[in-house]
Design a protein around this motif. Sequence first.
Motif, PDB file in Angstrom:
ATOM      1  N   HIS A   1     -93.195  53.747 -41.042  1.00  0.00           N
ATOM      2  CA  HIS A   1     -92.632  53.908 -39.695  1.00  0.00           C
ATOM      3  C   HIS A   1     -91.984  52.605 -39.261  1.00  0.00           C
ATOM      4  N   ALA A   2     -90.940  52.721 -38.479  1.00  0.00           N
ATOM      5  CA  ALA A   2     -90.208  51.530 -38.030  1.00  0.00           C
ATOM      6  C   ALA A   2     -91.106  50.570 -37.255  1.00  0.00           C
ATOM      7  N   ASP A   3     -92.114  51.089 -36.559  1.00  0.00           N
ATOM      8  CA  ASP A   3     -93.013  50.227 -35.794  1.00  0.00           C
ATOM      9  C   ASP A   3     -93.849  49.322 -36.686  1.00  0.00           C
ATOM     10  N   GLN A   4     -93.936  49.643 -37.972  1.00  0.00           N
ATOM     11  CA  GLN A   4     -94.718  48.812 -38.891  1.00  0.00           C
ATOM     12  C   GLN A   4     -93.919  47.617 -39.416  1.00  0.00           C
TER      13      GLN A   4
ATOM     14  N   GLY B   1     -88.834  57.739 -35.866  1.00  0.00           N
ATOM     15  CA  GLY B   1     -89.205  56.424 -36.365  1.00  0.00           C
ATOM     16  C   GLY B   1     -89.601  56.354 -37.815  1.00  0.00           C
TER      17      GLY B   1
END
Length: 433
Positions: free
Chosen positions: A266-269, A323
């Motif tokens: 995921h982009a948040d990672q 995401g």
Amino acid sequence: MRRFADRKPRTRPHTMPHYARFDGLDDFARFYEDEIAPAARDDPDTDVDPERETPTYAWMKANYSGFVERLRRDHDRSLGEFYDEVGIPANPRGEDAWTLDHEPTVRGLEDYLEELERDRGRAATTVGPRRSRLKTYVTAYRDVNDTDDLLSPLLDETEKPNEIARVRDTFRVLDDDLGTLASKKKYVSAVKNWYTFLVEMGRGLYNPAENLLNRFGWDEDPRYDHPALSRDDLDALLAAGSDDERFLLLALAGWGLRPVEACELHADQLVLDPDAGDVPYVEFEAGERKNARRTRNTVEILVGIDAVRDRIDALGEHEDWHGYLLPGQTPGQPMSTQTARRWLRDLGERADVTIDGSHPLPKMGRRTWYRLYRQQRPDIEAGTAAVAAAQGSRDASVSERNYLDERTRRQARADAMRELVGSELADIFGRYL
């Protein structure tokens, strides 16, 4: 999700299929749905509801021995591992998940797995396979010994010789299905550790699986020969791949992510613009990775950083993007590992790449990266040993685990890997990303 209830009953074919022609687990799963599940449901001696449970191992061996053998020989999968990997049955976490009608035994199994996850901090990637192995074991135990109660004999010392024999007989039945020595050792370890938990919690007086490895002659060290992608293999796959397939290869072989980690990335990672002196990295929360129990864990991004930025920009143009760097067909969900296996199988055919006579698998990408990492491990340990000496610690592993922050560990790994990765991977990925 697989559904069986609406299928019309089918009779078994007079001519059994050539399982050797099956191309991957998808074909096995399809045959199970179309042929095995209806046959098991219609067999009056089994009374199996494929919506909630699978046929017994003994029934499968008696009726579909070729299916079982080909899974073991060609795909190194036991029946339990196959069921878990392809999602059979559709709701394996229902009331009949353990296929046992003895509540204290089921509670003992669930309590053990809960302790692994909650108290010992084991990741889901560890607990899931442990559950699968225990389920395979207790199901076989029930079939062999004609009882769902695995606990009562453990509270009676006079039953110890008989219970040791019951456990031995269960593994005699499982022996052929477990395949490799490494697989057998994993199953014995899971069963032995469960019994140890029962003893420690006062639910048993002895461990009937204590000496299983010696009894079966499985105590020798297994030989691991895990195939990986060569430089030429990787180059050919990238040349024939689409943008999506190339990104999957980047996450697997370029960064060393496990298949499930790559699919669910995921982009948040992603930390693409770290503080000065640091390197870009992927971050996992505590418990998300198999070998990272209670602390956050990171993976360095040493190749393909521009490709990551470009991919985020491209995906971000879609209003329904949630995401995930490898979106699945279901909105808001990531790609499945089953899809990743299909991608690489198809890509291998287009690129004319085979490894040990088989099509490429997602796990081979991580092994490609890991072999490079193993070559550089001495340099990484030397760096942490120097820090340990400066801190007055004689044990570099203790210093690395307890005193070095994740950024320092990440930098040490990156420094050791950068030169080798640059020569082996950066130039390959750089031509295609």
